[in-house]
Scaffold this active site. Structure first.
Site, short mmCIF file in Angstrom:
data_model
loop_
_atom_site.label_atom_id
_atom_site.label_comp_id
_atom_site.label_asym_id
_atom_site.label_seq_id
_atom_site.Cartn_x
_atom_site.Cartn_y
_atom_site.Cartn_z
N GLY A 97 -29.42 -21.83 9.82
CA GLY A 97 -30.54 -22.38 9.03
C GLY A 97 -31.27 -21.32 8.24
O GLY A 97 -31.76 -21.59 7.13
N GLU A 146 -16.11 -16.64 -18.17
CA GLU A 146 -15.13 -15.62 -18.60
C GLU A 146 -13.70 -16.01 -18.16
O GLU A 146 -12.87 -15.16 -17.83
CB GLU A 146 -15.53 -14.23 -18.13
N GLY A 147 -13.44 -17.31 -18.19
CA GLY A 147 -12.11 -17.82 -17.85
C GLY A 147 -12.10 -18.34 -16.44
O GLY A 147 -12.33 -17.58 -15.49
N SER A 187 -11.93 -23.55 -22.21
CA SER A 187 -10.69 -22.84 -21.89
C SER A 187 -9.79 -22.67 -23.11
O SER A 187 -9.13 -21.64 -23.27
CB SER A 187 -9.92 -23.58 -20.79
N1 CAA Z 1 -5.44 -8.98 -25.51
C1 CAA Z 1 -5.05 -8.95 -26.81
N2 CAA Z 1 -4.45 -10.00 -27.42
C2 CAA Z 1 -4.21 -11.09 -26.68
C3 CAA Z 1 -4.58 -11.19 -25.34
C4 CAA Z 1 -5.22 -10.07 -24.74
N3 CAA Z 1 -5.60 -10.10 -23.46
N4 CAA Z 1 -4.23 -12.42 -24.86
C5 CAA Z 1 -3.65 -13.06 -25.90
N5 CAA Z 1 -3.65 -12.26 -26.99
C6 CAA Z 1 -3.07 -12.57 -28.30
C7 CAA Z 1 -1.58 -12.87 -28.15
O1 CAA Z 1 -0.83 -11.69 -28.18
C8 CAA Z 1 -1.32 -13.74 -29.33
O2 CAA Z 1 -1.20 -12.94 -30.48
P1 CAA Z 1 -0.17 -13.27 -31.67
O3 CAA Z 1 -0.61 -14.56 -32.28
O4 CAA Z 1 -0.30 -12.12 -32.59
O5 CAA Z 1 1.17 -13.39 -31.03
C9 CAA Z 1 -2.61 -14.54 -29.48
O6 CAA Z 1 -3.63 -13.77 -28.82
C10 CAA Z 1 -2.55 -15.93 -28.88
O7 CAA Z 1 -2.26 -15.77 -27.50
P2 CAA Z 1 -1.92 -16.99 -26.54
O8 CAA Z 1 -0.72 -17.71 -27.06
O9 CAA Z 1 -1.84 -16.44 -25.16
O10 CAA Z 1 -3.17 -17.94 -26.70
P3 CAA Z 1 -3.52 -19.30 -26.00
O11 CAA Z 1 -4.13 -20.19 -27.00
O12 CAA Z 1 -2.36 -19.78 -25.20
O13 CAA Z 1 -4.74 -18.89 -25.02
C11 CAA Z 1 -5.76 -18.35 -22.96
C12 CAA Z 1 -4.58 -18.17 -23.93
C13 CAA Z 1 -5.49 -17.30 -21.91
C14 CAA Z 1 -5.81 -19.72 -22.31
C15 CAA Z 1 -7.10 -18.08 -23.69
O14 CAA Z 1 -7.42 -19.11 -24.58
C16 CAA Z 1 -8.23 -17.91 -22.70
O15 CAA Z 1 -8.40 -16.84 -22.13
N6 CAA Z 1 -9.07 -18.96 -22.49
C17 CAA Z 1 -10.27 -18.85 -21.68
C18 CAA Z 1 -11.44 -18.50 -22.54
C19 CAA Z 1 -12.58 -17.85 -21.79
O16 CAA Z 1 -12.37 -17.02 -20.92
N7 CAA Z 1 -13.81 -18.21 -22.15
C20 CAA Z 1 -14.98 -17.60 -21.59
C21 CAA Z 1 -15.94 -17.20 -22.70
S1 CAA Z 1 -17.15 -15.96 -22.36
C22 CAA Z 1 -18.32 -16.65 -21.38
O17 CAA Z 1 -17.97 -17.10 -20.33
C23 CAA Z 1 -19.74 -16.72 -21.85
C24 CAA Z 1 -20.68 -15.68 -21.33
O18 CAA Z 1 -21.66 -15.41 -22.01
C25 CAA Z 1 -20.47 -15.02 -20.02
#
Ligand code: CAA
Length: 384
Positions: A340, A363-364, A132
Site C-alpha cells: 500500500g 520514440e517508437g 508509427s
Molecule cells: N537511419 C538512417 N536512415 C534510415 C533509418 C535510420 N535508422 N531507418 C530507415 N532509414 C531510411 C532507409 O534507409 C530508407 O532510405 P531510402 O529510401 O534511401 O532507401 C528510408 O529511410 C525509408 O526506410 P523504411 O523503408 O525503413 O521506412 P518505413 O516507412 O518502413 O518506416 C519505421 C520504418 C521504422 C516504421 C519508421 O517509420 C519508424 O521508426 N516509425 C516510428 C516513428 C517514431 O518513432 N515516432 C516517434 C516520434 S518522436 C516522439 O515520440 C515525440 C517526442 O517528443 C518524444
C-alpha cells in the site's frame, strides 16, 4: 572487452547521482503533484552540461561520448523521467540532429544556445493521424519566394510549449512519399506557430507536452535541415539517438526501483521479520536486478557502437525495446514490494510507475522496435 568505467566516467556518474539526489528528486515530487514544468530545474540541468552532453565543446556542449552520456541519462532517469525527457529531446533529438545535418551557420546559430539551456528545442514528427507510420506526413510545406509555408498539425510534442526552435517535418511532394519529406528549423516566435498543452496525461506530470497547430508558418530557405527530400532520414537518424537516450533513462528507472525496493524490504517488518527475508520478495528483487543488468549492458553495447561510428539501429532498437519493457516491469514489481505504501507518492516508485508507461510508446512503440529487429534478422520488411 572491458566492462569497467574509466575514472572520469566514475566521477561523472557520482556527480550526476549526487545532483539527481540533491536537486532533481526533491523537486520532481512537488512538480509532479502540481503538474508544473520546472524551468528553474531545467536551468540547473543545463548548468551541469547535460543538455549538450554529446555536442562538441566548440559548439558549447560537454563533448562526452555516447557511453558516458548514457550514464548521465541513467542517473537523471533514476530520479525523474520528466527531466530525463528534457535531456533526451534537447540533446538527442534536437542538438545531435542539428550537429549531424546542420550547416555551419545553423550549428552556430542554435547549438550554443541549446546546450546552455538559453533556448529549448522540440521535435515535430508525430501528427494527430501519423504516429508509427512516420513517413506519412500530412503536414505540407509549399515553396514560396525565399522559403516555405508550412501548414498542418503536430501531436505529443515534448517541450513544444516552451521551445524557441522546432524541428518540423513536412511533406513537400506527396507523390514522392518519404523522399518528399523535409525537416525545417522553425522559429516558434511567429503567429502561425500555435502550441497548446496536452492535459490529462497518465504520467510525466512534470513534463511539457504540446499539440501544435501550424498555420502558414514561414521557414526561410536556409532553415531547411539537411536537404529537401532527406527529412525522413533526418528523423530516423535523430530517433537512433533519441531511442538510446530513452533506453538509458529506463535503466535508471530499473535501478531506482531496485534500490528503493531493497531499502523498503529491509525496513518493513511483517510476521516479526523484515519482508526482505521472505523468498517471494527476494525473487522479485532478484528479477529486478537481472533485468536492470541486462538492460544496462544492452545500452552500453549500443553506446559503444555509436562511439565507434558503427551501424547501430538494430542494437539501439534492442536496447530501447528491452530497457523500456524492463522498466515498466520493474516499476510494477516495486509497487508490489512496497504494498500500500507504494500506492501514494511518499515513495518515488509511485511516480516511476505512472511515468514509465509512456516509454514503450514514445520514440517508437515496442512493436515498431520489434519490427525493426525482425527485419534485420529476416531481411523482410513487414511494413512494405
Ligand atoms: N537511419 C538512417 N536512415 C534510415 C533509418 C535510420 N535508422 N531507418 C530507415 N532509414 C531510411 C532507409 O534507409 C530508407 O532510405 P531510402 O529510401 O534511401 O532507401 C528510408 O529511410 C525509408 O526506410 P523504411 O523503408 O525503413 O521506412 P518505413 O516507412 O518502413 O518506416 C519505421 C520504418 C521504422 C516504421 C519508421 O517509420 C519508424 O521508426 N516509425 C516510428 C516513428 C517514431 O518513432 N515516432 C516517434 C516520434 S518522436 C516522439 O515520440 C515525440 C517526442 O517528443 C518524444
Amino acid at each position: 572487452m572491458d566492462f569497467a568505467l574509466t575514472d572520469e566516467q566514475e566521477l561523472i556518474r557520482r556527480t550526476a547521482r549526487e545532483f539527481t539526489d540533491r536537486e532533481v528528486i526533491p523537486a520532481a515530487k512537488v512538480n509532479s503533484r502540481n503538474h508544473h514544468f520546472d524551468l528553474d530545474l531545467v536551468r540547473k540541468i543545463a548548468d551541469q552540461g547535460y543538455l549538450g552532453a554529446i555536442i562538441p565543446k566548440e559548439y558549447g556542449g560537454a563533448g562526452l561520448d555516447y557511453q558516458t552520456y548514457g550514464i548521465v541519462v541513467e542517473e537523471v532517469g533514476r530520479g525523474d523521467s520528466a527531466m530525463r525527457t528534457v535531456i533526451s529531446v534537447q540533446t538527442s533529438l534536437v542538438c545531435s540532429t542539428i550537429l549531424k545535418f546542420g550547416t555551419e551557420e545553423q550549428k552556430q546559430k542554435y547549438l550554443p544556445r541549446l546546450c546552455s539551456g538559453e533556448m529549448l528545442g522540440c521535435f515535430g514528427l508525430t501528427e494527430p493521424d501519423t504516429g508509427s507510420d512516420a513517413a506519412n506526413q500530412k503536414t505540407r510545406a509549399t515553396k514560396v519566394d525565399g522559403g516555405w509555408r508550412i501548414n498542418g498539425a503536430k501531436m505529443w510534442i515534448s517541450l513544444g510549449n516552451h521551445a524557441g526552435v522546432a524541428l518540423v517535418f513536412a511533406q513537400t511532394d506527396p507523390e514522392k512519399k518519404h523522399k518528399g519529406v523535409a525537416c525545417f528549423l522553425v522559429d516558434t516566435d511567429q503567429d502561425g506557430f500555435q502550441p497548446s498543452p496536452i492535459e490529462g496525461k497518465m504520467g510525466l506530470w512534470g513534463s511539457d507536452t504540446a499539440q501544435i497547430a501550424l498555420d502558414d508558418v514561414f521557414a526561410p530557405d536556409d532553415a531547411v535541415l539537411g536537404e529537401v527530400g532527406q527529412g525522413f532520414k533526418v528523423a530516423m537518424t535523430a530517433l537512433d539517438s533519441g531511442r538510446y537516450s530513452v533506453a538509458a533513462g529506463c535503466v535508471g528507472i530499473c535501478q531506482g526501483c531496485l534500490e528503493e525496493s531493497v531499502k523498503y524490504a529491509k525496513e518493513r517488518e511483517q510476521f516479526g521479520r523484515p519482508i526482505a527475508s521472505f523468498q517471494l520478495v527476494q525473487q522479485m528483487i532478484a528479477n529486478m536486478r537481472v533485468k536492470t543488468d541486462a538492460a544496462r549492458l544492452l545500452v552500453m553495447r549500443a553506446g559503444y557502437l555509436k562511439d565507434m561510428g558503427l551501424p547501430n539501429t538494430t542494437e539501439t532498437s534492442i536496447a530501447k525495446y528491452f530497457a523500456t519493457e524492463a522498466s515498466v516491469w520493474c516499476a510494477n514489481e516495486a509497487i508490489q514490494v512496497h504494498g500500500g505504501a507504494g500506492y501514494v507518492d511518499d515513495h518515488i516508485v509511485e511516480r516511476h510507475f505512472r511515468d514509465v508507461r509512456v516509454t514503450t510508446l514514445y520514440e517508437g512503440t515496442s512493436q515498431i522496435q520489434q519490427l525493426i529487429i525482425g527485419r534485420a534478422e529476416t531481411g523482410i520488411n513487414a511494413l512494405a
